[in-house]
Scaffold this active site. Structure first.
Site, mmCIF file in Angstrom:
data_model
loop_
_atom_site.group_PDB
_atom_site.id
_atom_site.type_symbol
_atom_site.label_atom_id
_atom_site.label_comp_id
_atom_site.label_asym_id
_atom_site.label_seq_id
_atom_site.Cartn_x
_atom_site.Cartn_y
_atom_site.Cartn_z
ATOM 1 N N GLY A 1 -13.326 4.560 10.420
ATOM 2 C CA GLY A 1 -11.966 4.898 10.831
ATOM 3 C C GLY A 1 -11.808 6.397 10.745
ATOM 4 O O GLY A 1 -12.758 7.144 10.963
ATOM 5 N N HIS B 1 -12.937 2.168 0.018
ATOM 6 C CA HIS B 1 -12.749 1.141 1.051
ATOM 7 C C HIS B 1 -13.290 -0.217 0.595
ATOM 8 O O HIS B 1 -13.591 -1.083 1.424
ATOM 9 C CB HIS B 1 -13.485 1.483 2.372
ATOM 10 C CG HIS B 1 -12.995 2.706 3.074
ATOM 11 N ND1 HIS B 1 -13.852 3.616 3.633
ATOM 12 C CD2 HIS B 1 -11.747 3.148 3.312
ATOM 13 C CE1 HIS B 1 -13.144 4.593 4.201
ATOM 14 N NE2 HIS B 1 -11.869 4.328 4.017
ATOM 15 N N ASP C 1 -9.427 12.726 16.083
ATOM 16 C CA ASP C 1 -9.293 11.371 16.639
ATOM 17 C C ASP C 1 -10.445 11.081 17.600
ATOM 18 O O ASP C 1 -10.661 11.828 18.560
ATOM 19 C CB ASP C 1 -7.942 11.271 17.370
ATOM 20 C CG ASP C 1 -7.593 9.836 17.728
ATOM 21 O OD1 ASP C 1 -8.419 9.160 18.369
ATOM 22 O OD2 ASP C 1 -6.502 9.392 17.351
ATOM 23 N N SER C 2 -11.121 9.985 17.335
ATOM 24 C CA SER C 2 -12.309 9.665 18.127
ATOM 25 C C SER C 2 -11.989 9.482 19.620
ATOM 26 O O SER C 2 -12.809 9.777 20.485
ATOM 27 C CB SER C 2 -12.985 8.448 17.509
ATOM 28 O OG SER C 2 -13.108 7.418 18.394
ATOM 29 N N GLY D 1 -14.598 1.341 14.392
ATOM 30 C CA GLY D 1 -15.497 0.178 14.421
ATOM 31 C C GLY D 1 -14.943 -0.973 15.243
ATOM 32 O O GLY D 1 -15.680 -1.687 15.915
ATOM 33 N N ARG E 1 -2.397 -1.807 -3.656
ATOM 34 C CA ARG E 1 -3.661 -1.101 -3.428
ATOM 35 C C ARG E 1 -3.703 0.103 -4.364
ATOM 36 O O ARG E 1 -2.786 0.926 -4.392
ATOM 37 C CB ARG E 1 -3.726 -0.609 -1.983
ATOM 38 C CG ARG E 1 -4.969 0.214 -1.764
ATOM 39 C CD ARG E 1 -4.987 0.854 -0.398
ATOM 40 N NE ARG E 1 -6.222 1.586 -0.243
ATOM 41 C CZ ARG E 1 -6.332 2.703 0.455
ATOM 42 N NH1 ARG E 1 -5.296 3.212 1.060
ATOM 43 N NH2 ARG E 1 -7.487 3.312 0.546
ATOM 44 N N GLY F 1 -11.183 7.774 7.925
ATOM 45 C CA GLY F 1 -12.125 7.833 6.811
ATOM 46 C C GLY F 1 -13.162 6.749 7.061
ATOM 47 O O GLY F 1 -12.805 5.674 7.542
ATOM 48 N N HIS G 1 -17.338 0.447 7.847
ATOM 49 C CA HIS G 1 -15.896 0.682 7.965
ATOM 50 C C HIS G 1 -15.751 2.078 8.568
ATOM 51 O O HIS G 1 -15.931 3.083 7.881
ATOM 52 C CB HIS G 1 -15.240 0.601 6.575
ATOM 53 C CG HIS G 1 -13.778 0.903 6.584
ATOM 54 N ND1 HIS G 1 -12.805 -0.056 6.380
ATOM 55 C CD2 HIS G 1 -13.101 2.061 6.783
ATOM 56 C CE1 HIS G 1 -11.611 0.491 6.456
ATOM 57 N NE2 HIS G 1 -11.769 1.792 6.694
ATOM 58 N N ASN H 1 0.870 -1.173 0.000
ATOM 59 C CA ASN H 1 0.000 0.000 0.000
ATOM 60 C C ASN H 1 0.907 1.223 0.000
ATOM 61 O O ASN H 1 1.495 1.574 1.027
ATOM 62 C CB ASN H 1 -0.894 -0.033 1.257
ATOM 63 C CG ASN H 1 -1.877 1.114 1.292
ATOM 64 O OD1 ASN H 1 -1.818 2.033 0.483
ATOM 65 N ND2 ASN H 1 -2.788 1.066 2.243
ATOM 66 N N GLU I 1 -7.124 -5.605 4.897
ATOM 67 C CA GLU I 1 -7.035 -5.271 3.467
ATOM 68 C C GLU I 1 -5.801 -5.913 2.836
ATOM 69 O O GLU I 1 -5.831 -6.319 1.677
ATOM 70 C CB GLU I 1 -7.003 -3.746 3.295
ATOM 71 C CG GLU I 1 -8.363 -3.120 3.598
ATOM 72 C CD GLU I 1 -8.299 -1.640 3.903
ATOM 73 O OE1 GLU I 1 -7.808 -1.283 4.990
ATOM 74 O OE2 GLU I 1 -8.735 -0.847 3.060
ATOM 75 N N ARG J 1 -13.199 14.866 7.258
ATOM 76 C CA ARG J 1 -14.068 15.088 6.094
ATOM 77 C C ARG J 1 -15.496 15.332 6.569
ATOM 78 O O ARG J 1 -15.950 14.711 7.536
ATOM 79 C CB ARG J 1 -14.052 13.894 5.153
ATOM 80 C CG ARG J 1 -12.709 13.645 4.501
ATOM 81 C CD ARG J 1 -12.851 12.580 3.413
ATOM 82 N NE ARG J 1 -11.572 12.107 2.960
ATOM 83 C CZ ARG J 1 -11.150 10.846 3.086
ATOM 84 N NH1 ARG J 1 -11.926 9.928 3.628
ATOM 85 N NH2 ARG J 1 -9.971 10.499 2.632
HETATM 86 P P1 AMP Z 1 -8.225 4.063 10.990
HETATM 87 O O1 AMP Z 1 -8.354 5.178 9.988
HETATM 88 O O2 AMP Z 1 -8.957 2.831 10.581
HETATM 89 O O3 AMP Z 1 -6.792 3.801 11.384
HETATM 90 O O4 AMP Z 1 -8.964 4.558 12.329
HETATM 91 C C1 AMP Z 1 -8.548 5.694 13.040
HETATM 92 C C2 AMP Z 1 -9.605 5.985 14.104
HETATM 93 O O5 AMP Z 1 -9.712 4.862 14.985
HETATM 94 C C3 AMP Z 1 -9.287 7.193 14.981
HETATM 95 O O6 AMP Z 1 -10.407 8.048 15.059
HETATM 96 C C4 AMP Z 1 -9.034 6.590 16.326
HETATM 97 O O7 AMP Z 1 -9.509 7.408 17.355
HETATM 98 C C5 AMP Z 1 -9.819 5.304 16.316
HETATM 99 N N1 AMP Z 1 -9.224 4.369 17.259
HETATM 100 C C6 AMP Z 1 -8.065 3.688 17.112
HETATM 101 N N2 AMP Z 1 -7.791 2.974 18.235
HETATM 102 C C7 AMP Z 1 -8.783 3.230 19.118
HETATM 103 C C8 AMP Z 1 -9.080 2.801 20.458
HETATM 104 N N3 AMP Z 1 -8.265 1.961 21.118
HETATM 105 N N4 AMP Z 1 -10.215 3.269 21.032
HETATM 106 C C9 AMP Z 1 -11.029 4.107 20.370
HETATM 107 N N5 AMP Z 1 -10.808 4.550 19.119
HETATM 108 C C10 AMP Z 1 -9.702 4.118 18.495
#
Ligand code: AMP
Length: 391
Positions: free
Chosen positions: A204, A176, A277-278, A327, A87, A206, A202, A7, A378, A235
């Site tokens: 994340g 995705h 960041d969540s 997720g 990818r 994104g 999905h 990737n 992936e 976004r």
């Molecule tokens: P990704 O783009 O799939 O790498 O996902 C990134 C997102 O996943 C970010 O918003 C992170 O806050 C969330 N994330 C990753 N690890 C955790 C965790 N242990 N608890 C809650 N959210 C997470």
């Protein structure tokens, strides 16, 4: 057979080398800051090693990777790598599955760069570097858009002049796809049948949600570009399109400037003013930050509205799947989403939901629709497609 899954980003290169069909990861890692200065991390036998070194371009990164494979006795000669799966983000309406790369494929990836100006050129850089370094391997393109090509016309045409679709390829492509395909195949294995109606989430940095019937995508939330659909890290997801032209006039912004706001300064970051960041959003809520609470409520509503829409479009659902960073890991977001789906008879199992990144059923036995966490993979999907094309 050894297959390399790649990737490539504009300044990065993520890889995993698989033994197929055993699906065993032999080595994995990440090259970063390519063209800037450079470092790389390699994971082998459970150990992680990071090294700093000048990475002038992707070809240099590939050469170092090959030397590491040989030095670590992962391969004895590069000829052992039978295929490299890449990818590629945008394949337009040319590809509904992965393909062996030839000159025509390369020129189509170049052509579709207009719709993925950051991603497709990076993918091509990886492909060209791989071709020049691993000379005898077959190169395979695995498109993020391919899985969504089965959508019916009524789900991919926009309610704009129909000629725009025909003449300018303005349509929903979806992204995705490799991840949606992976988890929808996995859930069918779990359910033990292929004639299923599944909603794959999905979520994340994104995010996209897909409706999958009998293993084929029938609708997805991202659109012409990845900006559409659910609210994401930075976004905006779906908004009234006229806001864009209105604000361009108001702030005297160019198209590039407004696109930058929609893709990099909106979503969770834009609403909260704190972070994309969540985890930071959930921390902010715990500290009483009202805009973090607003961001989380909006995120949950946008996810729930797509699940509800696809539930109706599919005529019900046999399963809902959560995958990717949020997720797989955000216990709070899954809880909030599933609790809002009560009207569909869906019931969360609080204890089962208390997990991160493992495959599990997280709803009660009397829930009308079972919800699962399925970690996406992936890289494995890329290796599987490559293996199936060359075996
Ligand atoms: P990704 O783009 O799939 O790498 O996902 C990134 C997102 O996943 C970010 O918003 C992170 O806050 C969330 N994330 C990753 N690890 C955790 C965790 N242990 N608890 C809650 N959210 C997470």
């Amino acid at each position: 057979m050894k297959i390399l899954s790649v990737n490539a980003g504009s300044s990065s290169l993520k890889f995993q080398l698989f033994l197929m069909p055993e699906e065993k990861v032999l080595i994995s890692g990440l090259f970063e800051r390519i063209g800037i200065d450079g470092s790389y991390t390699i994971k082998l036998n459970g150990e992680k090693v990071t090294k700093e070194t000048l990475l002038a371009n992707h070809e240099v990164a590939f050469n170092i990777l090959m030397k590491e494979l040989i030095d670590n006795n992962v391969v004895s000669s590069l000829d052992e790598i039978k295929a490299v799966g890449h990818r590629v983000v945008q394949g337009g309406d040319y590809y509904d599955k992965s393909v062996i790369i030839d000159d025509e494929v390369i020129s189509r990836i170049e052509e579709m760069s207009v719709l993925a100006p950051l991603h497709n050129p990076a993918g091509l850089t990886g492909i060209k570097a791989s071709m020049s370094v691993i000379k005898n391997a077959i190169n395979v393109a695995v498109f993020d858009t391919a899985f969504h090509q089965t959508m019916p016309e009524e789900n991919y045409v926009y309610a704009l002049p129909y000629e725009w679709n025909k003449e300018y390829k303005i349509r929903k492509y979806g992204y995705h796809g490799t991840s949606h395909k992976y988890v929808s195949e996995r859930i069918n294995q779990i359910l033990g049948r292929d004639n299923t109606r599944v909603i794959t989430c999905h979520l994340g940095n994104g995010s996209s949600i897909s409706a999958v019937k009998d293993g084929k995508c029938v609708n997805t939330s991202m659109g012409l570009t990845p900006t559409a659909g659910v609210i994401m890290g930075t976004r905006c997801g779906d908004v009234d399109a006229t806001i864009i032209t209105y604000m361009m006039d108001k702030l005297n912004m160019s198209t590039k400037e407004i696109e930058n706001v929609m893709n990099k300064e909106s979503g969770l970051l834009g609403i909260s003013g704190v972070s994309n960041d969540s985890r930071d959003i959930v921390d902010g809520i715990e500290n009483g930050n009202s805009r973090c609470l607003l961001a989380q409520k909006m995120l949950v509503n946008s996810i729930v509205s797509y699940i509800a829409k696809y539930y109706v479009e599919l005529g019900g659902a046999d399963a809902i799947v959560f995958t990717a960073g949020i997720g797989e890991n955000s216990i709070v977001t899954r809880r909030d989403v599933i609790n809002k789906l009560g009207a569909l008879g869906i019931k969360l199992d609080e204890e089962a939901n208390d997990i991160r990144s493992i495959e599990r059923l997280i709803t009660t036995s009397d829930s009308k629709v079972p919800c699962y966490v399925i970690p996406t993979n992936e890289e494995l999907m890329i290796a599987k497609d490559s293996y199936n094309l060359i075996k």
